[in-house]
Design an enzyme around this catalytic site. Structure first.
Site, PDB file in Angstrom:
ATOM      1  N   HIS A 119     -35.044 -56.397   5.069  1.00 34.69           N
ATOM      2  CA  HIS A 119     -36.320 -56.044   4.438  1.00 34.69           C
ATOM      3  C   HIS A 119     -36.103 -55.708   2.959  1.00 34.69           C
ATOM      4  CE1 HIS A 119     -38.435 -55.984   8.266  1.00 34.69           C
ATOM      5  NE2 HIS A 119     -37.432 -55.270   8.762  1.00 34.69           N
ATOM      6  N   ALA A 178     -14.212 -48.320  17.823  1.00 35.27           N
ATOM      7  CA  ALA A 178     -15.545 -48.182  18.407  1.00 35.27           C
ATOM      8  C   ALA A 178     -16.426 -47.266  17.563  1.00 35.27           C
ATOM      9  CB  ALA A 178     -15.421 -47.628  19.819  1.00 35.27           C
TER      10      ALA A 178
END
Length: 209
Positions: A119, A178
C-alpha cells in the site's frame, strides 16, 4: 434400522471424500495453470494468485514442493523458484517486483515473503487507491507503492513464522530463526534471529572443527 443408518453414513462419508478429492484435483490444476512448472508439485492446500494472468511471472524448478501461496500483483511482480525447494503450509510469497529463490531452500510454515509495501505510504494516496481498487479491481499501475527485489540464495533455511521484507538479500547456507523479521541483508552461512533479525553466529565450520 441400525444397519440402514450405518450404510447411509458410510455412503455419505464416501461421497464427501469423493467431493473433497475432486476439489483438490481442481485446485492443483488451477495452480498449475497459473505458473510455468518445470517439474514442481502442488499440494491440495496450495494457492496461486497470478493477478497478472501471465504464466511466465511465476516459474518453478524441478522437485520443488509447494503447500503455501504464491502471488504476483497486477502492476508487476516475478517469482522464480529453483530446484528442490519446499514451501510450507500457510506460507505466502507475494511479489510486486522480483523474488528469486535458489536451489535446496527450505521455507517452513506461516512464513511471509513480500517485496512490496503493498500500500501507499501517504495516507491520502492510500485511501484513494483503496477506494479505486474496490471500484475497479486490482490496479495495473504501481503508483507510489514501494517495491524492492528479494534474493534468497541456495541452501537457505527459513523457519516458521518468519517475515522477509522487501530489498533483502539472504546469502547461501544461512538460517533464519523462527519468528524473525528480516529487514536487512543476511551474510552467507549466518544464523540470524530476532525482531529485527540480527546475526547470532557464523555457520562456517573452522578447519579444526
Amino acid at each position: 434400522m441400525l444397519k440402514n443408518i450405518i450404510l447411509n453414513i458410510f455412503r455419505a462419508t464416501r461421497f464427501h471424500l469423493l467431493i473433497n478429492k475432486v476439489n483438490d484435483i481442481e485446485n492443483i490444476q488451477s495452480c498449475n495453470r497459473g505458473v510455468i512448472n518445470n517439474g514442481a508439485t502442488f499440494y491440495s492446500e496450495a494457492k496461486v494468485n497470478n493477478l497478472a494472468n501471465n504464466q511466465s511471472k511465476i516459474v518453478l524448478g524441478s522437485n520443488t514442493h509447494v503447500r503455501g501461496e504464491l502471488g504476483v500483483f497486477n502492476y508487476g511482480g516475478q517469482i522464480n523458484i529453483g530446484e528442490n525447494v519446499y514451501v510450507g503450509e500457510q506460507t505466502k510469497i507475494m511479489s510486486g517486483e522480483s523474488i528469486v529463490i535458489g536451489n535446496n531452500v527450505l521455507i517452513s510454515h506461516n512464513v511471509n515473503i513480500a517485496d512490496s509495501s503493498a500500500h501507499e505510504i501517504d495516507y491520502l494516496d492510500r485511501a484513494h487507491a483503496h477506494l479505486k481498487m474496490l471500484k475497479y479491481g486490482h490496479p495495473k499501475e504501481k503508483g507510489s507503492v514501494q517495491t524492492s527485489p528479494i534474493v534468497i540464495e541456495d541452501n537457505v533455511w527459513i523457519n516458521f513464522n518468519s517475515i522477509i521484507l522487501k530489498g533483502v538479500h539472504i546469502g547461501r547456507g544461512s538460517i533464519v530463526a523462527a519468528g524473525s523479521v528480516v529487514t536487512k541483508d543476511v551474510p552467507a552461512f549466518s544464523l540470524v534471529a530476532g525482531v529485527p533479525a540480527k546475526v547470532i553466529k557464523s555457520l562456517i565450520k573452522k578447519a579444526d572443527d
